[in-house]
Scaffold this motif. Structure first.
Motif: not given
Lengths: 95, 218, 302
Positions: B3-10, B52-55, B114-115, B122-127
């Motif tokens: 379910e999350r892969a498409p969002r990660l790939l975006e 993100a690709y790794e995840l 929620t994931d 996202a938090a890591k990227i945000d920093r």
């Protein structure tokens, strides 16, 4: 002593980088020089000083290094295994 | 596909393709000081893409390089904004600013996901993006009265809006103080559509990798 | 400004630097010393700046994410080095804009190796490994330069170059342990780069006749640098099964390397602006220098 703070950088030998040594408070740059000369140079331990108003210094202390930065550094590479393999292929490995 | 892969790939494809394009500025920015700064940002974006690709790769049973390089151009999920090859500073820095604004909205939403892995990434990227936003804001402040820069922002604004899903767009408009564009202006710029520049970039970025058969080492 | 111990007399100044004295940006210096510093350091900065271009072309083609990041970081470092070095030139009295104008108009020079094409990914490895290895030998010797601001930035530069060399060696190792075609890619690149690498350190000039050594701007003769390169890197190249395209290359019993006389006509022709890529790369620089001028003006107009 009240007055603005001046940070003092001293150079120990000619050609060496200046290093932060301490600070003085002084009413102006002339006083700062006079007092810093005494405090950081009276034993001949400095060949030069830089006297900088503290408010002229912009400190940077936060680094957003969240991800791997090792690709930029020597310790990010381990060539041992590949070097061994390359030597074996070339027949130059020490037996 | 999970379910999350498409969002990660975006997210990953946006950061990869943008970082890939922006890395091209390394060595040719308006000043040498900016060369160094801009290049680090490009590298960070690629670092984010890799994370993100790794995840995603863990879910999909592949690896980050395969996701970055071994798909067909039409399989990438990046938005047209990042696909444009912009080799003049007005456009490059206008996109940088618009992208950071849009990305801030997206990352904020992902941080609340929620994931926990997704929210953590996202938090890591945000920093890191906080520093990118500072850099972009500094340039925006310096150039916002320059006609070249204003025209570039105007031209790229619909692309930036189209990078986000519908529900996040009003927030972007509020952040930037720009009015949401009409649907007509968004045509051809929505995620899922691709510009010809993506195929050109793909051709070049995969050329070395495609040049050697299996068993090749890089 | 406290009294400086740098003598304000040309002969005394020469004695001073020859006995290990260091000079700072604000010190008095003879005109000849300043002029030689500017010319030498400017060429170094130009070389870093032009050195960006051969590898930059491959940033878009790096074959993995790791290589992409490393190559971008390496090219970024070269731009960073150019900034550090032009800053030294600026303090000596020549503004950066003028250095750049002289560069793109072909008046100023840059190192021979940056006038050649980068044909394959093999070149990317060979350049980062061997061109940077040759460069670091000269740069390490500059740590002892009599002009202290230049010597100080060399520390950071050498530190960064050591990453470049490792990145390059890693790229080469991956290729030589890959497919036979990939091995050939490295061999073919080495064949093309060997000549320019042997020319890199310049003609053999006796150190006591080299004005750069006399003023203690350089502390190492050209041949000494070349010998150091050969001593350090020939074994590292050969152990990978690569062949060096010089039949005369051998290490004598006294440790001195013999080699085929480098093609000095080629060197002269290349550094005076007739290299295979000189015109194209200068035109590329000129294009961006002009195209982005308005940005510099907008940024500097506080």
């Amino acid at each position: 002593m009240n007055g603005p703070v001046f940070e003092v950088f001293r150079q120990e030998r000619r050609g060496q980088p200046f290093e932060h040594a301490g600070s003085v408070t002084a009413p102006d740059a002339e006083f700062a020089e006079a007092w810093a000369r005494e405090q950081y140079g009276r034993r001949g331990e400095s060949v030069a000083l830089w006297i900088v108003p503290r408010e002229a210094i912009r400190p940077v202390t936060e680094w957003a290094d969240e991800f791997d930065l090792k690709y930029r550094r020597v310790d990010g590479y381990s060539i041992k295994t590949r070097l061994k393999e390359a030597r074996e292929r070339a027949g130059t490995a020490a037996s | 596909m999970s379910e999350r892969a498409p969002r990660l790939l975006e997210l990953a494809d946006d950061e990869l393709v943008l970082g890939w394009h922006e890395s091209e500025w390394t060595g040719i920015a308006p000043t040498l000081e900016e060369d160094v700064a801009f290049s680090s940002i490009a590298q960070n974006e690629i670092g984010h893409a890799r994370a993100a690709y790794e995840l995603a790769a863990a879910d999909l049973g592949t690896d980050a390089d395969a996701l970055a390089f071994d798909r067909r151009p039409e399989e990438y999920r990046c938005a047209p904004l990042v696909e444009l090859r912009l080799l003049d500073w007005a456009h490059a820095i206008a996109r940088r600013w618009l992208y950071e604004e849009a990305d801030a909205v997206r990352i904020a939403a992902l941080k609340a996901d929620t994931d926990p892995e997704l929210a953590g990434l996202a938090a890591k990227i945000d920093r890191e993006e906080a520093y990118h936003r500072m850099h972009a804001a500094m340039w925006h402040e310096r150039l916002r009265h320059e006609p070249r820069f204003r025209e570039a922002v105007e031209e790229l604004w619909p692309y930036a809006v189209a990078l986000l899903p519908q529900e996040l767009r009003p927030e972007l408009a509020a952040r930037t103080g720009l009015a949401l564009p009409s649907d007509t202006l968004l045509q051809g710029k929505e995620r899922g559509e691709h510009t010809p520049q993506l195929a050109e970039l793909w051709d070049e970025m995969t050329s070395v990798r495609r040049s050697a058969p299996a068993g090749a080492r890089w | 400004m406290p009294a400086s111990e740098v003598p304000r007399d040309e002969q005394a100044f020469l004695d001073y630097v020859q006995s290990g004295g260091k000079v700072e940006a604000t010190d008095w210096m003879p005109d000849e010393y300043r002029a030689r510093l500017i010319k030498f350091i400017e060429m170094h900065a130009n070389s870093e700046l032009m050195g960006v271009l051969p590898e930059r072309e491959w940033i878009l083609r790096a074959p993995t994410l790791q290589r992409k990041l490393a190559l971008t970081a390496k090219v970024q470092d070269e731009a960073g080095h150019a900034q550090l070095i032009y800053r030294v030139v600026e303090d000596l009295g020549k503004p950066r804009e003028r250095c750049l104008e002289d560069l793109v108009s072909g008046k100023a020079k840059f190192h021979n190796v940056f006038h050649y094409p980068t044909r394959t990914w093999g070149d990317v490895g060979v350049i980062a490994w061997l061109v940077d290895a040759a460069a670091i030998i000269s740069q390490k010797a500059l740590l002892k330069c009599s002009y202290a601001p230049y010597a100080r930035i060399m520390k950071k530069i050498c530190w960064e170059e050591s990453f470049h060399i490792l990145h390059g060696r890693d790229v080469v190792l991956a290729l030589v342990t890959g497919t036979p075609a990939q091995f050939e890619l490295v061999q073919e690149a080495l064949n093309r780069w060997w000549g320019p690498l042997m020319q890199f350190h310049g003609h053999t000039i006796p150190a006591d006749e080299d004005p750069m050594v006399i003023w203690r701007i350089k502390s190492q003769g050209n041949e000494e640098a070349r010998q150091q390169f050969l001593e350090g890197y020939v074994p590292q190249i050969r152990e990978l099964g690569l062949e060096i395209p010089d039949p005369k290359l051998r290490r004598r019993e006294d440790g001195v390397w013999e080699y085929t006389e480098p093609d000095w006509d080629e060197l002269r022709s290349v550094v005076t602006g007739h290299g295979p890529k000189t015109a194209e790369r200068l035109a590329f620089r000129r294009r961006f220098l002009e195209q982005e001028r308005w940005v510099r003006e907008a940024v500097l107009a506080a």
